[in-house]
Design an enzyme around this catalytic site. Sequence first.
Site, PDB file in Angstrom:
ATOM      1  N   CYS A  14       0.853  -1.177   0.000  1.00 30.70           N
ATOM      2  CA  CYS A  14       0.000   0.000   0.000  1.00 30.70           C
ATOM      3  C   CYS A  14       0.892   1.231   0.000  1.00 30.70           C
ATOM      4  O   CYS A  14       2.068   1.156   0.333  1.00 30.70           O
ATOM      5  CB  CYS A  14      -0.861   0.040   1.256  1.00 30.70           C
ATOM      6  SG  CYS A  14      -1.707  -1.508   1.563  1.00 30.70           S
ATOM      7  N   ARG A  39       1.903   1.289  -6.444  1.00 28.91           N
ATOM      8  CA  ARG A  39       2.046   0.306  -5.367  1.00 28.91           C
ATOM      9  C   ARG A  39       0.733  -0.417  -5.065  1.00 28.91           C
ATOM     10  O   ARG A  39       0.738  -1.484  -4.471  1.00 28.91           O
ATOM     11  CB  ARG A  39       2.512   0.994  -4.087  1.00 28.91           C
ATOM     12  CG  ARG A  39       3.884   1.577  -4.169  1.00 28.91           C
ATOM     13  CD  ARG A  39       4.254   2.138  -2.824  1.00 28.91           C
ATOM     14  NE  ARG A  39       4.396   1.076  -1.845  1.00 28.91           N
ATOM     15  CZ  ARG A  39       5.530   0.466  -1.602  1.00 28.91           C
ATOM     16  NH1 ARG A  39       6.610   0.804  -2.235  1.00 28.91           N
ATOM     17  NH2 ARG A  39       5.580  -0.485  -0.694  1.00 28.91           N
ATOM     18  N   TRP A  87      -3.763  -1.752  -1.306  1.00 28.90           N
ATOM     19  CA  TRP A  87      -3.728  -2.989  -2.093  1.00 28.90           C
ATOM     20  C   TRP A  87      -4.061  -4.059  -1.075  1.00 28.90           C
ATOM     21  O   TRP A  87      -3.250  -4.407  -0.227  1.00 28.90           O
ATOM     22  CB  TRP A  87      -2.337  -3.185  -2.696  1.00 28.90           C
ATOM     23  CG  TRP A  87      -2.173  -4.448  -3.470  1.00 28.90           C
ATOM     24  CD1 TRP A  87      -1.624  -5.617  -3.010  1.00 28.90           C
ATOM     25  CD2 TRP A  87      -2.528  -4.694  -4.828  1.00 28.90           C
ATOM     26  NE1 TRP A  87      -1.616  -6.559  -4.005  1.00 28.90           N
ATOM     27  CE2 TRP A  87      -2.160  -6.024  -5.127  1.00 28.90           C
ATOM     28  CE3 TRP A  87      -3.126  -3.922  -5.825  1.00 28.90           C
ATOM     29  CZ2 TRP A  87      -2.366  -6.589  -6.383  1.00 28.90           C
ATOM     30  CZ3 TRP A  87      -3.319  -4.501  -7.067  1.00 28.90           C
ATOM     31  CH2 TRP A  87      -2.945  -5.814  -7.336  1.00 28.90           C
ATOM     32  N   ASN A 113       0.605   0.300   6.259  1.00 31.22           N
ATOM     33  CA  ASN A 113       1.133  -0.496   5.149  1.00 31.22           C
ATOM     34  C   ASN A 113       1.871  -1.659   5.782  1.00 31.22           C
ATOM     35  O   ASN A 113       2.826  -1.465   6.526  1.00 31.22           O
ATOM     36  CB  ASN A 113       2.099   0.366   4.317  1.00 31.22           C
ATOM     37  CG  ASN A 113       2.804  -0.427   3.249  1.00 31.22           C
ATOM     38  OD1 ASN A 113       2.261  -1.410   2.745  1.00 31.22           O
ATOM     39  ND2 ASN A 113       4.004  -0.007   2.894  1.00 31.22           N
ATOM     40  N   GLY A 114       1.395  -2.893   5.534  1.00 32.45           N
ATOM     41  CA  GLY A 114       2.037  -4.057   6.156  1.00 32.45           C
ATOM     42  C   GLY A 114       0.982  -5.055   6.594  1.00 32.45           C
ATOM     43  O   GLY A 114      -0.186  -4.937   6.208  1.00 32.45           O
ATOM     44  N   GLU A 496       6.133 -20.006 -22.705  1.00 35.67           N
ATOM     45  CA  GLU A 496       6.148 -18.714 -22.003  1.00 35.67           C
ATOM     46  C   GLU A 496       7.280 -17.823 -22.521  1.00 35.67           C
ATOM     47  O   GLU A 496       7.096 -16.618 -22.702  1.00 35.67           O
ATOM     48  CB  GLU A 496       6.256 -18.963 -20.486  1.00 35.67           C
ATOM     49  CG  GLU A 496       6.350 -17.726 -19.614  1.00 35.67           C
ATOM     50  CD  GLU A 496       5.187 -16.748 -19.741  1.00 35.67           C
ATOM     51  OE1 GLU A 496       4.185 -17.075 -20.392  1.00 35.67           O
ATOM     52  OE2 GLU A 496       5.305 -15.628 -19.212  1.00 35.67           O
ATOM     53  N   LYS A 500       6.621 -14.172 -24.166  1.00 40.91           N
ATOM     54  CA  LYS A 500       7.250 -12.936 -23.672  1.00 40.91           C
ATOM     55  C   LYS A 500       7.893 -12.181 -24.834  1.00 40.91           C
ATOM     56  O   LYS A 500       7.749 -10.980 -24.960  1.00 40.91           O
ATOM     57  CB  LYS A 500       8.324 -13.235 -22.612  1.00 40.91           C
ATOM     58  CG  LYS A 500       7.831 -13.599 -21.252  1.00 40.91           C
ATOM     59  CD  LYS A 500       7.200 -12.490 -20.447  1.00 40.91           C
ATOM     60  CE  LYS A 500       5.735 -12.355 -20.631  1.00 40.91           C
ATOM     61  NZ  LYS A 500       4.802 -13.283 -20.075  1.00 40.91           N
ATOM     62  N   GLU A 503       5.165 -10.699 -27.402  1.00 47.24           N
ATOM     63  CA  GLU A 503       4.274  -9.616 -26.971  1.00 47.24           C
ATOM     64  C   GLU A 503       5.006  -8.303 -26.720  1.00 47.24           C
ATOM     65  O   GLU A 503       4.422  -7.237 -26.890  1.00 47.24           O
ATOM     66  CB  GLU A 503       3.433 -10.021 -25.760  1.00 47.24           C
ATOM     67  CG  GLU A 503       4.208 -10.237 -24.494  1.00 47.24           C
ATOM     68  CD  GLU A 503       3.328 -10.693 -23.348  1.00 47.24           C
ATOM     69  OE1 GLU A 503       2.144 -10.363 -23.335  1.00 47.24           O
ATOM     70  OE2 GLU A 503       3.862 -11.386 -22.461  1.00 47.24           O
ATOM     71  N   HIS A 519       7.943 -32.766 -36.616  1.00 43.43           N
ATOM     72  CA  HIS A 519       6.635 -32.929 -37.261  1.00 43.43           C
ATOM     73  C   HIS A 519       6.204 -31.660 -37.993  1.00 43.43           C
ATOM     74  O   HIS A 519       5.027 -31.487 -38.262  1.00 43.43           O
ATOM     75  CB  HIS A 519       5.585 -33.330 -36.226  1.00 43.43           C
ATOM     76  CG  HIS A 519       5.904 -34.639 -35.570  1.00 43.43           C
ATOM     77  ND1 HIS A 519       5.784 -35.848 -36.217  1.00 43.43           N
ATOM     78  CD2 HIS A 519       6.393 -34.926 -34.338  1.00 43.43           C
ATOM     79  CE1 HIS A 519       6.163 -36.820 -35.404  1.00 43.43           C
ATOM     80  NE2 HIS A 519       6.533 -36.284 -34.256  1.00 43.43           N
ATOM     81  N   LYS A 620      -3.609  -4.728 -19.588  1.00 44.09           N
ATOM     82  CA  LYS A 620      -3.143  -5.525 -18.448  1.00 44.09           C
ATOM     83  C   LYS A 620      -4.195  -6.539 -18.013  1.00 44.09           C
ATOM     84  O   LYS A 620      -3.888  -7.681 -17.776  1.00 44.09           O
ATOM     85  CB  LYS A 620      -2.774  -4.594 -17.281  1.00 44.09           C
ATOM     86  CG  LYS A 620      -2.198  -5.313 -16.069  1.00 44.09           C
ATOM     87  CD  LYS A 620      -0.874  -5.986 -16.388  1.00 44.09           C
ATOM     88  CE  LYS A 620      -0.380  -6.882 -15.282  1.00 44.09           C
ATOM     89  NZ  LYS A 620       0.606  -7.872 -15.759  1.00 44.09           N
TER      90      LYS A 620
HETATM   91  C1  F6R Z   1       1.146 -12.221 -20.913  1.00 43.40           C
HETATM   92  C2  F6R Z   1       0.020 -11.786 -20.120  1.00 43.40           C
HETATM   93  C3  F6R Z   1      -1.325 -12.289 -20.485  1.00 43.40           C
HETATM   94  C4  F6R Z   1      -2.099 -12.686 -19.223  1.00 43.40           C
HETATM   95  C5  F6R Z   1      -3.541 -13.083 -19.580  1.00 43.40           C
HETATM   96  C6  F6R Z   1      -4.298 -13.549 -18.370  1.00 43.40           C
HETATM   97  O1  F6R Z   1       2.344 -11.675 -20.459  1.00 43.40           O
HETATM   98  O2  F6R Z   1       0.172 -11.040 -19.205  1.00 43.40           O
HETATM   99  O3  F6R Z   1      -1.242 -13.355 -21.364  1.00 43.40           O
HETATM  100  O4  F6R Z   1      -1.427 -13.749 -18.605  1.00 43.40           O
HETATM  101  O5  F6R Z   1      -4.191 -12.001 -20.158  1.00 43.40           O
HETATM  102  O6  F6R Z   1      -4.381 -12.562 -17.394  1.00 43.40           O
HETATM  103  P1  F6R Z   1      -4.716 -12.895 -15.898  1.00 43.40           P
HETATM  104  O7  F6R Z   1      -3.598 -13.730 -15.345  1.00 43.40           O
HETATM  105  O8  F6R Z   1      -4.821 -11.561 -15.222  1.00 43.40           O
HETATM  106  O9  F6R Z   1      -6.012 -13.652 -15.892  1.00 43.40           O
END
Ligand code: F6R
Length: 625
Positions: A14, A39, A87, A113-114, A496, A500, A503, A519, A620
């Site tokens: 927080c 944060r 948070w 915060n904690g 993964e 990374k 994207e 294949h 996000k």
């Molecule tokens: C990739 C990424 C996305 C999320 C996906 C699911 O780096 O961030 O592929 O993993 O949109 O999001 P959450 O985990 O928030 O359900």
Amino acid sequence: MHFAFDRAERGNMCGIVAYIGKKDATPILINGLKRLLYRGYDSFGFAVMNEKNNIDYFKKPGRLDEEEKNLSKMGLEGATGISQSRWATHGEPNQVNAHPHVDCREEIALVHNGIIENYATLKAWLKEHGHKFRSDTDTEVIAHLIEEHNNGDLLKAVQKALSLVEGTYGLGIISKHEPNTLIGARKGSPLAVGVVKNGEYILASDPAAIIEHTKKVIYLDDGEVVKLTRKGMHITNLENKKVQKQAQEIQWDLEQIEKTGFDHFMLKEIFEQPQTIENAIRGRALINENRIQLGGVSDWLDFLTNVDRVVFLACGTSWHAGLIGEYLFEHIAGIPSEVEYASEFRYKSVPIDTRTAYFVISQSGETADTLESLRKIKQGGAKVFGIVNVVGSSITRETDAGVYLHAGPEIGVASTKAFTSQVTVLSQLAILLGVRRGKAVPKEVRSRIDALVKIPLQVQEILDQNEKIKQLAQKYYKFNNFLYLGRGFNFPTALEGALKLKEISYIHAEGYPAAEMKHGPIALIDENMPVVVVATDTEDVIYQKVVSNIEEVKARSGNIIAIATEGNESIKDLVTEVIYVPKTNGYLTPLLNVIPLQLLAYHIAVIRGCDVDKPRNLAKAVSVE
Ligand code: F6R
């Protein structure tokens, strides 16, 4: 009600800002909190001492920066105040649980915060002594403890209250009985006093909230309490012994502070992983007792032990964590497991089975497809468990139970630290259920837990190779296609790594189980197609097969970047580049192997000039279909 979780966690998630001086406190607090939104931002609140020396307060769920209209209507006026952007860790992010918290008579207000670990015991004791609680938070006990010990000296009451508290805190406290005082205290959660001038101070969890007013700060150390008045500052320890401290100059600019000196949030979050993995283990992997304890699912262990199978549902990176979960649950717990893309599952004619445990995995807890899948399962009458980072998010409210990641806010759009926390939680669940299903002997459990608790340090060892990985990125950033290969636990790691890269750098990258290469994808291989191979499990039967795949790539002039275990010298002759990672128990290798892949993607994207924290076309939390 969101799902239960392990109380033994600690969190510094927080932001707190407080002010004492001659100016109107509220605008200073609002601006300060806005600086700390990175944060945590699920709710916020303010308390200000008014001219009649009463405390006025305002608090609300939601993001402070989206609530400008409400803020102008708060009507808080005064030159001493405290504020927090939260948070959530205890209690969902609603109005009652938002900070500030007050005592019974609303004469003491504080922001925190904690995490207070012994809050349940203290709360029971305080209730016996007639205190009335309003919230589900751990924080509220501190307000009542101060009230209980307030004999006319606020500083002493705070010192006494804090001597009874176990856990972590950064605190800002005001009281009607001493209207010209602001108190701060710190243990385990950062707290700094910005000295604007003698008699004017900003107390904050983070210098980002201070820097626009002054560069002169005093960082409090654990166990210290500061009393700030318009006459000056007085720092003591909990035993009321005076402490002398020197003010320091803040060296960083604002942006650097928010990113704690890193160029991007993504890099900051990659480097946080020793800590976030530790957070996902602490109080759960009990090494002395040779067992795993997961508070969030403890009431469901009989059900989980006896299910016929497990289905993981998620999207994107979380889906990759689910794939690793499948390998872990089958290998360690002997439970037949499947993984579904939530987006596919929600429209599939799939029978919902009440003898299956469904796990939804999500960093944000808001992903629309994951949420709809969860609803579909619930409608079918089966139980759903969550593995989620954001406390109080929609998924945590609708699941039957679950485990939190406690990774803190993940701001970079590309998920990094949430992924390793998800895998850490899944590993622990697999061990726990393996023991309960009679699949693992104590010696095996010991070696697994031993290996798990070493992971944070080993991740740090890999992070220490950042410069080397950056140089590698310099060599490879111009290629337009990459192939990632891995097998077993590390097939999802390859997926993964590829995700990374694509994207954030917009380079086309594909992940494959190594043996599938012949294949189809092998047709693509030439000197223009770098191949990243995860080849760490040297003792595993499949290692030799991965080596054969490496030979096949080499024979076609492919450049190979191998992730290999320290000490594996022979691999150097087969590949173009090697990044070494420390040795660990096979089931944990994804946690180490993914780190260099995150760093490689990050550096390539930076060199290509991409907006790493906000890649184009991505959000996000994908809360729409
Ligand atoms: C990739 C990424 C996305 C999320 C996906 C699911 O780096 O961030 O592929 O993993 O949109 O999001 P959450 O985990 O928030 O359900």
